[in-house]
Design a protein around this motif. Structure first.
Motif, PDB file in Angstrom:
ATOM      1  N   LEU A  18       0.835  -1.241  -0.030  1.00  0.00           N
ATOM      2  CA  LEU A  18       0.056  -0.019  -0.175  1.00  0.00           C
ATOM      3  C   LEU A  18       0.891   1.248  -0.052  1.00  0.00           C
ATOM      4  N   GLY A  19       1.943   1.373   0.912  1.00  0.00           N
ATOM      5  CA  GLY A  19       2.728   2.271   0.942  1.00  0.00           C
ATOM      6  C   GLY A  19       3.479   2.526  -0.619  1.00  0.00           C
ATOM      7  N   VAL A  20       3.908   1.475  -1.099  1.00  0.00           N
ATOM      8  CA  VAL A  20       4.669   1.632  -2.405  1.00  0.00           C
ATOM      9  C   VAL A  20       3.489   2.475  -3.573  1.00  0.00           C
ATOM     10  N   LEU A  21       2.261   1.687  -3.605  1.00  0.00           N
ATOM     11  CA  LEU A  21       1.175   2.318  -4.356  1.00  0.00           C
ATOM     12  C   LEU A  21       0.846   3.626  -4.108  1.00  0.00           C
ATOM     13  N   SER A  22       0.896   4.160  -2.840  1.00  0.00           N
ATOM     14  CA  SER A  22       0.631   5.255  -2.686  1.00  0.00           C
ATOM     15  C   SER A  22       2.001   6.446  -2.965  1.00  0.00           C
ATOM     16  N   LEU A  23       2.924   5.730  -2.818  1.00  0.00           N
ATOM     17  CA  LEU A  23       4.203   6.574  -3.179  1.00  0.00           C
ATOM     18  C   LEU A  23       4.241   6.711  -4.637  1.00  0.00           C
ATOM     19  N   LEU A  24       3.869   5.748  -5.470  1.00  0.00           N
ATOM     20  CA  LEU A  24       3.847   5.881  -6.935  1.00  0.00           C
ATOM     21  C   LEU A  24       2.796   6.901  -7.332  1.00  0.00           C
ATOM     22  N   ALA A  25       1.537   6.865  -6.538  1.00  0.00           N
ATOM     23  CA  ALA A  25       0.517   7.808  -6.903  1.00  0.00           C
ATOM     24  C   ALA A  25       1.029   9.161  -6.730  1.00  0.00           C
ATOM     25  N   LEU A  26       1.940   9.452  -5.556  1.00  0.00           N
ATOM     26  CA  LEU A  26       2.455  10.710  -5.291  1.00  0.00           C
ATOM     27  C   LEU A  26       3.536  11.298  -6.097  1.00  0.00           C
ATOM     28  N   MET A  27       4.003  10.296  -6.508  1.00  0.00           N
ATOM     29  CA  MET A  27       5.199  10.483  -7.710  1.00  0.00           C
ATOM     30  C   MET A  27       4.490  11.121  -9.057  1.00  0.00           C
ATOM     31  N   ARG A  37       1.940  22.799 -14.759  1.00  0.00           N
ATOM     32  CA  ARG A  37       2.358  24.081 -14.331  1.00  0.00           C
ATOM     33  C   ARG A  37       3.436  24.712 -15.296  1.00  0.00           C
ATOM     34  N   ALA A  38       4.264  23.872 -15.782  1.00  0.00           N
ATOM     35  CA  ALA A  38       5.222  24.526 -16.992  1.00  0.00           C
ATOM     36  C   ALA A  38       4.522  25.064 -18.011  1.00  0.00           C
ATOM     37  N   VAL A  39       3.233  24.558 -18.251  1.00  0.00           N
ATOM     38  CA  VAL A  39       2.558  25.263 -19.300  1.00  0.00           C
ATOM     39  C   VAL A  39       1.325  25.968 -19.067  1.00  0.00           C
ATOM     40  N   GLY A  40       1.228  26.493 -17.657  1.00  0.00           N
ATOM     41  CA  GLY A  40       0.452  27.050 -17.357  1.00  0.00           C
ATOM     42  C   GLY A  40      -0.936  26.577 -16.895  1.00  0.00           C
ATOM     43  N   VAL A  41      -1.005  25.351 -16.589  1.00  0.00           N
ATOM     44  CA  VAL A  41      -2.158  24.603 -16.040  1.00  0.00           C
ATOM     45  C   VAL A  41      -1.965  24.417 -14.783  1.00  0.00           C
ATOM     46  N   ALA A  42      -2.864  24.727 -13.795  1.00  0.00           N
ATOM     47  CA  ALA A  42      -2.845  24.293 -12.558  1.00  0.00           C
ATOM     48  C   ALA A  42      -4.268  23.582 -12.226  1.00  0.00           C
ATOM     49  N   PHE A  43      -3.875  22.358 -11.187  1.00  0.00           N
ATOM     50  CA  PHE A  43      -5.109  21.857 -10.808  1.00  0.00           C
ATOM     51  C   PHE A  43      -5.352  22.026  -9.340  1.00  0.00           C
ATOM     52  N   PRO A  44      -6.572  22.225  -9.219  1.00  0.00           N
ATOM     53  CA  PRO A  44      -6.885  22.698  -7.647  1.00  0.00           C
ATOM     54  C   PRO A  44      -7.009  21.348  -6.951  1.00  0.00           C
ATOM     55  N   GLY A  45      -6.598  21.303  -5.782  1.00  0.00           N
ATOM     56  CA  GLY A  45      -6.557  20.228  -4.672  1.00  0.00           C
ATOM     57  C   GLY A  45      -5.548  19.142  -4.841  1.00  0.00           C
ATOM     58  N   THR A  46      -4.335  19.576  -5.617  1.00  0.00           N
ATOM     59  CA  THR A  46      -3.133  18.834  -5.827  1.00  0.00           C
ATOM     60  C   THR A  46      -2.594  18.668  -4.291  1.00  0.00           C
ATOM     61  N   TYR A  47      -2.642  20.038  -3.667  1.00  0.00           N
ATOM     62  CA  TYR A  47      -1.828  20.000  -2.388  1.00  0.00           C
ATOM     63  C   TYR A  47      -2.517  18.952  -1.477  1.00  0.00           C
ATOM     64  N   VAL A  48      -3.934  19.057  -1.361  1.00  0.00           N
ATOM     65  CA  VAL A  48      -4.618  18.254  -0.513  1.00  0.00           C
ATOM     66  C   VAL A  48      -4.419  16.734  -0.715  1.00  0.00           C
ATOM     67  N   LEU A  49      -4.307  16.383  -2.121  1.00  0.00           N
ATOM     68  CA  LEU A  49      -4.123  14.878  -2.480  1.00  0.00           C
ATOM     69  C   LEU A  49      -2.717  14.625  -2.124  1.00  0.00           C
ATOM     70  N   GLU A  51      -0.963  15.873   0.340  1.00  0.00           N
ATOM     71  CA  GLU A  51      -0.873  15.486   1.857  1.00  0.00           C
ATOM     72  C   GLU A  51      -1.654  14.234   2.212  1.00  0.00           C
ATOM     73  N   LEU A  52      -2.621  13.764   1.374  1.00  0.00           N
ATOM     74  CA  LEU A  52      -3.380  12.677   1.926  1.00  0.00           C
ATOM     75  C   LEU A  52      -2.309  11.612   1.503  1.00  0.00           C
ATOM     76  N   LEU A  53      -1.665  11.428   0.375  1.00  0.00           N
ATOM     77  CA  LEU A  53      -1.126  10.383  -0.120  1.00  0.00           C
ATOM     78  C   LEU A  53       0.110  10.166   0.843  1.00  0.00           C
ATOM     79  N   LEU A  54       0.664  11.224   1.362  1.00  0.00           N
ATOM     80  CA  LEU A  54       1.916  11.310   2.234  1.00  0.00           C
ATOM     81  C   LEU A  54       1.639  10.300   3.548  1.00  0.00           C
ATOM     82  N   ILE A  55       0.339  10.524   3.889  1.00  0.00           N
ATOM     83  CA  ILE A  55      -0.022   9.432   5.252  1.00  0.00           C
ATOM     84  C   ILE A  55       0.439   8.073   5.116  1.00  0.00           C
ATOM     85  N   PRO A  56      -0.425   7.363   4.000  1.00  0.00           N
ATOM     86  CA  PRO A  56       0.110   6.018   4.004  1.00  0.00           C
ATOM     87  C   PRO A  56       1.558   5.659   3.461  1.00  0.00           C
TER      88      PRO A  56
END
Length: 162
Positions: A18-27, A37-49, A51-56
C-alpha cells in the motif's frame, strides 16, 4: 509466537505494498503537476491530495523499516533482483529520475530569471534572493550530473565508490 509473527509479517507486507502504491501515486501527481504548471495549467486540490498520499506512504514505510530493521528507503523490489538486474534497474531509474529533475531545473532557471528581473528581496531584512535561487539551480545541475554518472556506473556493472 510464530503464528503472530507470520500474521504480522503478512500485514506488514500488505502495508508495504500500500505504501509503495501511494508513493507511486504521489510521484505521478507531482510529475503531472510540475509538467502542467510548466505550461500554465494548475489543478486545484493537488496539495490536499499530496498531503493525503503522504500519510500511507510515510507510515507504511516506517512500519516496513521497523519490521525489516532497515533505514527507510525503497528497496522492496530491488532486493529481490539478481545483482546485475538490480544494478541495471537502479541505473535506469537514476537516469529516468534525471528527466524529472530536468523539469525542476528548467522551472528553477525560469523562476530565477523572472524573480531576478523583479529585484526580489526578502521581507523585513531586504536581502536579495537571486543568489540563493541561482545556488539552487547550480545544486540541481550538480545533482543531475551525479545521477547521470551513478546511473551509468550501475548500468555498466561497476559499483559506485562511496
Amino acid at each position: 509466537m510464530r503464528l503472530v509473527e507470520q500474521l504480522l509479517g503478512g500485514i506488514v507486507r500488505g502495508a508495504a505494498a500500500l505504501g509503495v502504491l501511494s508513493l507511486l501515486a504521489l510521484m505521478a501527481l507531482t510529475v503531472v503537476t510540475v509538467i502542467f504548471r510548466a505550461v500554465g495549467v494548475a489543478f486545484p486540490g493537488t496539495y490536499v491530495l499530496a498531503e493525503l498520499l503522504l500519510i500511507p506512504t510515510v507510515s507504511c514505510a516506517l512500519a516496513y523499516a521497523a519490521w525489516d530493521g532497515a533505514h527507510t528507503k525503497v528497496e522492496l523490489l530491488v532486493k529481490s533482483f539478481r545483482p546485475r538486474v538490480a544494478g541495471l534497474s537502479q541505473g535506469l531509474m537514476l537516469l529516468a529520475g534525471t528527466a524529472f529533475w530536468g523539469f525542476v531545473l528548467y522551472a528553477g532557471i525560469v523562476e530565477a530569471l523572472r524573480r531576478g528581473r523583479q529585484g526580489e528581496t526578502t521581507p523585513l531584512l531586504d536581502i536579495p534572493v537571486a543568489p540563493f535561487r541561482w545556488l539552487m539551480v547550480a545544486a540541481i545541475t550538480l545533482m543531475i550530473a551525479v545521477c547521470l554518472l551513478r546511473g551509468l556506473q550501475f548500468i555498466a556493472g561497476r559499483e559506485p565508490k562511496e
